[in-house]
Design a protein around this motif. Structure first.
Motif, PDB file in Angstrom:
ATOM      1  N   GLY A  52       4.859 -26.603 -53.749  1.00 45.25           N
ATOM      2  CA  GLY A  52       5.377 -25.254 -53.581  1.00 45.25           C
ATOM      3  C   GLY A  52       6.360 -24.807 -54.643  1.00 45.25           C
ATOM      4  N   LEU A  53       6.351 -25.434 -55.803  1.00 40.30           N
ATOM      5  CA  LEU A  53       7.198 -24.999 -56.912  1.00 40.30           C
ATOM      6  C   LEU A  53       6.385 -24.147 -57.872  1.00 40.30           C
ATOM      7  CD1 LEU A  53       9.202 -28.185 -58.012  1.00 40.30           C
ATOM      8  CD2 LEU A  53      10.098 -26.143 -56.916  1.00 40.30           C
ATOM      9  N   PRO A  54       7.017 -23.169 -58.507  1.00 41.32           N
ATOM     10  CA  PRO A  54       6.302 -22.449 -59.559  1.00 41.32           C
ATOM     11  C   PRO A  54       5.933 -23.425 -60.682  1.00 41.32           C
ATOM     12  CG  PRO A  54       8.290 -21.273 -58.936  1.00 41.32           C
ATOM     13  CD  PRO A  54       8.339 -22.600 -58.252  1.00 41.32           C
ATOM     14  N   GLU A  55       4.814 -23.198 -61.294  1.00 40.80           N
ATOM     15  CA  GLU A  55       4.325 -24.111 -62.326  1.00 40.80           C
ATOM     16  C   GLU A  55       5.307 -24.238 -63.490  1.00 40.80           C
ATOM     17  OE1 GLU A  55       0.277 -24.746 -64.945  1.00 40.80           O
ATOM     18  OE2 GLU A  55       0.260 -23.343 -63.277  1.00 40.80           O
ATOM     19  N   LEU A  58       8.128 -26.653 -62.505  1.00 31.21           N
ATOM     20  CA  LEU A  58       7.665 -28.040 -62.551  1.00 31.21           C
ATOM     21  C   LEU A  58       7.513 -28.517 -63.988  1.00 31.21           C
ATOM     22  CD1 LEU A  58       6.451 -30.423 -60.689  1.00 31.21           C
ATOM     23  CD2 LEU A  58       4.388 -29.741 -61.874  1.00 31.21           C
ATOM     24  N   ASN A  59       6.976 -27.671 -64.863  1.00 29.91           N
ATOM     25  CA  ASN A  59       6.818 -28.042 -66.272  1.00 29.91           C
ATOM     26  C   ASN A  59       8.171 -28.321 -66.912  1.00 29.91           C
ATOM     27  OD1 ASN A  59       4.016 -27.947 -66.366  1.00 29.91           O
ATOM     28  ND2 ASN A  59       3.995 -25.771 -66.851  1.00 29.91           N
ATOM     29  N   ALA A  60       9.161 -27.489 -66.633  1.00 29.14           N
ATOM     30  CA  ALA A  60      10.499 -27.701 -67.194  1.00 29.14           C
ATOM     31  C   ALA A  60      11.100 -29.002 -66.676  1.00 29.14           C
ATOM     32  CB  ALA A  60      11.409 -26.516 -66.857  1.00 29.14           C
ATOM     33  N   GLN A  61      10.953 -29.263 -65.379  1.00 31.53           N
ATOM     34  CA  GLN A  61      11.482 -30.500 -64.804  1.00 31.53           C
ATOM     35  C   GLN A  61      10.760 -31.715 -65.369  1.00 31.53           C
ATOM     36  OE1 GLN A  61      11.173 -29.989 -60.567  1.00 31.53           O
ATOM     37  NE2 GLN A  61      13.059 -28.788 -60.454  1.00 31.53           N
ATOM     38  N   ALA A  62       9.454 -31.626 -65.544  1.00 32.53           N
ATOM     39  CA  ALA A  62       8.678 -32.738 -66.110  1.00 32.53           C
ATOM     40  C   ALA A  62       9.093 -33.004 -67.550  1.00 32.53           C
ATOM     41  CB  ALA A  62       7.185 -32.435 -66.022  1.00 32.53           C
ATOM     42  N   ASP A  63       9.325 -31.942 -68.308  1.00 34.65           N
ATOM     43  CA  ASP A  63       9.748 -32.099 -69.699  1.00 34.65           C
ATOM     44  C   ASP A  63      11.123 -32.747 -69.798  1.00 34.65           C
ATOM     45  OD1 ASP A  63       7.371 -30.979 -70.531  1.00 34.65           O
ATOM     46  OD2 ASP A  63       8.222 -28.970 -70.822  1.00 34.65           O
TER      47      ASP A  63
END
Length: 94
Positions: A52-55, A58-63
């Protein structure tokens, strides 16, 4: 912020367990009937939908390294198997 993300993962994992028992929920046109214990890797897009997170979030957190990632060729996947292991080993306080 990581605590909030972990809480979302727990909610998503609980939801997938309930969904695999025969209840099917849909988000848009994509059914969410994935048992995360049987899926070792997942795309960022699909994982973002499940928790339920905006993509983009999630991309910023993964980076930043908040999510365990595996790079295969030019694609990167969320390592669900390692995430499950880390969450089970983590001590939670209420």
């Amino acid at each position: 912020m990581l605590i909030i993300a972990v809480q979302w993962v727990i909610v998503a994992l609980c939801a997938t367990i309930n969904l695999c028992e025969g209840n099917e929920m849909e988000t848009g046109n994509l059914p969410l009937s994935v048992n995360s214990q049987n899926v070792p890797l997942m795309t960022r897009q699909r994982f973002a939908q499940l928790i339920g997170l905006p993509e983009g979030v999630l991309n910023a957190q993964a980076d930043k390294g908040y999510w365990p990632m595996v790079k295969i060729g030019k694609y990167s996947f969320v390592n669900i198997a390692l995430l499950n292991k880390q969450l089970l080993e983590r001590e939670f306080k209420l």
